[in-house]
Structures are given as structure tokens and as C-alpha cells.
Design an enzyme around this catalytic site. Structure first.
Site, mmCIF file in Angstrom:
data_model
loop_
_atom_site.group_PDB
_atom_site.id
_atom_site.type_symbol
_atom_site.label_atom_id
_atom_site.label_comp_id
_atom_site.label_asym_id
_atom_site.label_seq_id
_atom_site.Cartn_x
_atom_site.Cartn_y
_atom_site.Cartn_z
ATOM 1 N N GLY A 13 0.780 -1.498 -0.434
ATOM 2 C CA GLY A 13 0.139 0.535 0.037
ATOM 3 C C GLY A 13 0.624 1.250 -0.040
ATOM 4 N N GLN A 14 -0.033 2.749 -0.048
ATOM 5 C CA GLN A 14 0.810 4.171 0.238
ATOM 6 C C GLN A 14 1.695 4.359 1.057
ATOM 7 O OE1 GLN A 14 -1.084 7.354 -1.713
ATOM 8 N NE2 GLN A 14 -2.992 6.596 -1.010
ATOM 9 N N ASP A 43 -4.593 -12.726 4.909
ATOM 10 C CA ASP A 43 -5.518 -12.233 4.285
ATOM 11 C C ASP A 43 -6.382 -11.632 5.765
ATOM 12 O OD1 ASP A 43 -7.877 -11.040 3.001
ATOM 13 O OD2 ASP A 43 -8.407 -13.400 2.382
ATOM 14 N N LEU A 44 -6.646 -9.676 5.984
ATOM 15 C CA LEU A 44 -7.501 -9.518 6.397
ATOM 16 C C LEU A 44 -8.732 -9.560 6.940
ATOM 17 C CD1 LEU A 44 -3.972 -7.938 7.536
ATOM 18 C CD2 LEU A 44 -5.939 -5.881 8.056
ATOM 19 N N TYR A 68 -8.606 -1.974 4.470
ATOM 20 C CA TYR A 68 -10.040 -1.641 2.872
ATOM 21 C C TYR A 68 -10.035 -0.138 2.913
ATOM 22 C CZ TYR A 68 -14.261 -2.533 -0.279
ATOM 23 O OH TYR A 68 -14.694 -2.149 -1.552
ATOM 24 N N THR A 69 -9.685 0.806 2.058
ATOM 25 C CA THR A 69 -9.387 1.833 1.476
ATOM 26 C C THR A 69 -10.490 2.406 0.577
ATOM 27 O OG1 THR A 69 -8.012 1.960 0.271
ATOM 28 C CG2 THR A 69 -7.432 2.220 2.156
ATOM 29 N N TYR A 106 -3.323 2.514 11.803
ATOM 30 C CA TYR A 106 -3.241 3.456 11.140
ATOM 31 C C TYR A 106 -5.012 4.010 10.932
ATOM 32 C CZ TYR A 106 1.564 3.707 10.316
ATOM 33 O OH TYR A 106 2.722 3.898 10.224
ATOM 34 N N TYR A 132 -17.308 3.398 5.646
ATOM 35 C CA TYR A 132 -15.686 3.549 5.586
ATOM 36 C C TYR A 132 -15.172 3.665 7.521
ATOM 37 C CZ TYR A 132 -10.729 4.337 5.414
ATOM 38 O OH TYR A 132 -9.471 4.902 5.475
ATOM 39 N N LYS A 136 -13.228 1.894 10.050
ATOM 40 C CA LYS A 136 -12.565 2.172 11.240
ATOM 41 C C LYS A 136 -12.523 2.428 12.257
ATOM 42 C CE LYS A 136 -8.446 2.828 8.963
ATOM 43 N NZ LYS A 136 -7.707 1.965 9.142
#
Ligand code: NAP
Length: 300
Positions: A13-14, A43-44, A68-69, A106, A132, A136
Site C-alpha cells: 500500500g501507499q 488475508d485480513l 479496506y480503503t 493507522y 468506511y 475504521k
């Protein structure tokens, strides 16, 4: 700081990609993603998979850069988003606690509803507007409920020179179009993934220093970690386009003219004061870091 075993979840990821580079001086970094490598895979969306990899690696530190973004898609794939963002972080916290390991996780500005008129602090009331943000927030609450050693670093508007993000989208569209219509009434702080990763590593090197390591647990908690300053997507787009060879017209539009499945907070600036006061770390203003990022991109 002695040699630590650092499990890095999602080095693709970034933020994960930058962490894979920046975290090397901290210890032995063990990157694990959905694709099997020498250490295995994770695998989350599968709780057993999360437990298994942590029990197998036995890390001192877990860096969880996975999430999952897809903010809009999460409105439909809510269950999957919940497993990845809500359930998996709590399982990581449970396993970390058994090992006396530190979990670095994060989170996001989207846990807030955007009704504030001043930067959100860690104590401000959360009220996510979309699926989302809700998933989170569930992840944050799951970690806090376990009560081991953890850092939840809330960041925002993440971009970088690879991955899927606003910067790269604007650069592509600048070449394809003569006019860009960009939302001007959502305010936030664009944050370079490299800065997030650098700041994370600096926090960790302090926590494992002789001065802080014996009281490390007392630093567990939520910290806001974003660029300084604030701007709109429109102003951010203009700053990106200003460095492009072909410069389309950038036109400000209200959110109402760009409807999306997920509602976004109108104002999601986070106060970084706690991070600054606790660790003496300040990420520079968003426009300065954008320039540095664009310079780095040009060099490549
Ligand atoms: N992007 C933003 O604007 C933003 C804003 C605020 C907060 N954040 C938070 O910052 C953190 C890092 O975000 P980012 O922008 O770096 O994310 P990103 O670029 O979208 O990367 C997400 C990573 O998660 C991995 N992943 C997704 N589902 C997975 C699963 N089921 N199992 C294992 N790995 C999985 C992906 O792996 P694959 O390569 O296999 O897909 C990818 O490496 C996240 O916690 C995010 O919520 C991001």
C-alpha cells in the site's frame, strides 16, 4: 535499541511501501501481504489467517498498513470492509498483547462528521458519516478494548508517488482533459505517505530508546498524524497542476455537484498537537511536503 522483529502487514500500500524502506533501521522487517512470500501470507478478511501469521512470526512490533480503503465501495461491501478494518485490527491487538508486542495501526479523519470549525483533537467526539469511517472506528475501538500496547495513528488525505491517490489521478487527468472540475468545499490536510512513515519510525525509535522504553505502555493511545495547514481538494489540485507541463483549467465546484455513494466530512482537519507535545514531531505544511514529493517524483 536492540534488534526487533517487525511484522509489516501490507507492504504494497501507499504507507506500507514507504514503511518497508523507512523501518529498516529499527530492526528486522518482515513484510507480509496477501501474496505468499518466504514468510507466508495474510488475508485480513480471514481471522485465522491474521492470528496464524502473528503466532508464526512472533514479532516485537506489528505495523498494520493494511486497510479496506475504497471509501465508496465500502458502502456496498460493508461486511468485507468491516472484517478488514474492524475485526482484523482487534485480533492483531489480542495476539500482540499475548506477545507483549506493540501494535501500530493507522486510522482516518473519516471517523469525524466534519461539523467542527477547528482542528479535531484526539478527545473530540467521533461520528463517522459512511461505512468506511464506521469500520475504521470499529477497528480503533477493538484495539482500545483489548488494552495492550498500541499506537493508533489517524491520518488523512494520503497521497504518494505510487498507488491509487489524488495526486496521481490529477496528473493523469491533466494530460487527458482541458478542464477539471474539483470540489472546493471539503477541507483537509493532504499528507504524503513518506512523511507518515518517517514520523512513525521516529516515534518508534523514541519509544524503544533507553529513556522511554521502560514506560512505553503509558504512551499507548490515539495520535493524529497529518501534514500541517489545511486546504481544499480544489486548491490541492491547483498546486499539483501548477507543476505539470500541460495545465488544464481547474474549476471549483461544490460537493453537491460531485455526488458520491459515501458522504465525506466537509471539514476534517486534525490537530497534531498531541504528537508534537509527546514526541516533538511535526510534519511540515501540506504545500511544502507536496513540493518535496513532486521533486522526488521528478528525480525518479
Ligand atoms: N488513503 C487515504 O487517503 C487514507 C486517509 C486516511 C487514513 N488512511 C489509512 O491509512 C492506512 C494506509 O492507507 P493507504 O492509503 O496506504 O492504503 P492503500 O494504499 O489503499 O493500501 C491498502 C493496503 O491494504 C492491503 N489490503 C487490503 N485488503 C487486504 C486484505 N484483506 N488482506 C491483506 N491486505 C489487504 C492492500 O493489499 P493489496 O496490495 O493486496 O491490495 C494494500 O497493501 C490505512 O489504515 C487507511 O485506512 C488512508
Amino acid at each position: 535499541m536492540s534488534q526487533k522483529r517487525i511484522l509489516l502487514i501490507a507492504p504494497t500500500g501507499q504507507v506500507g511501501w514507504e514503511l518497508l524502506r523507512c523501518a529498516q533501521p529499527l530492526g528486522t522487517v518482515i513484510p507480509v501481504s496477501r501474496v505468499t512470500n518466504a514468510y507466508g501470507h495474510v488475508d485480513l478478511s480471514n481471522a485465522d489467517s491474521v492470528r496464524r501469521i502473528i503466532q508464526q512470526i512472533k514479532p516485537d512490533i506489528i505495523l498494520n498498513a493494511a486497510a479496506y480503503t475504497a471509501v465508496d465501495k465500502a458502502e456496498e461491501e460493508t461486511e468485507l470492509a468491516f472484517q478488514v478494518n474492524g475485526t482484523a485490527p482487534a485480533i492483531m491487538a489480542e495476539e500482540a498483547k499475548k506477545l507483549n508486542a506493540l501494535l501500530v495501526h493507522y486510522s482516518t479523519d473519516y471517523v469525524f462528521d466534519g461539523e467542527s470549525a477547528s482542528p479535531y483533537t484526539e478527545e473530540d467526539k467521533v461520528n463517522p458519516m459512511g461505512a468506511y469511517g464506521k469500520t475504521k472506528l470499529a477497528g480503533e475501538e477493538g484495539i482500545e478494548a483489548i488494552g495492550g500496547e498500541y499506537l493508533i495513528l489517524r491520518t488523512a488525505w494520503v497521497y504518494g508517488i505510487r498507488g491509487k491517490n489524488f495526486l496521481l489521478t490529477m496528473q493523469r487527468l491533466a494530460n487527458e482533459r482541458d478542464e477539471l472540475r474539483i470540489v472546493s468545499d471539503q477541507i483537509g490536510a493532504p499528507t504524503w505517505s513518506y512523511m507518515i512513515s518517517q514520523a512513525t519510525v521516529q516515534v518508534l525509535s523514541q519509544l524503544y530508546s533507553p529513556q522511554m522504553s521502560k514506560d512505553r505502555a503509558q504512551y499507548s493511545g490515539i495520535y493524529h498524524l497529518t501534514s500541517g495547514g489545511q486546504t481544499s481538494w480544489y486548491e490541492f489540485a491547483k498546486a499539483i497542476i501548477a507543476r505539470e507541463e500541460k495545465q488544464p483549467n481547474v474549476i471549483p465546484i461544490p460537493t453537491a455537484e460531485y455526488p458520491t455513494p459515501a458522504k465525506r466530512p466537509a471539514y476534517s482537519v486534525l490537530s497534531n498537537q498531541k504528537l508534537q507535545q509527546t514526541f516533538g514531531i511535526t510534519v511540515p505544511e501540506w504545500d511544502k511536503t507536496l513540493e518535496l514529493c513532486l521533486d522526488a517524483q521528478q528525480e525518479r
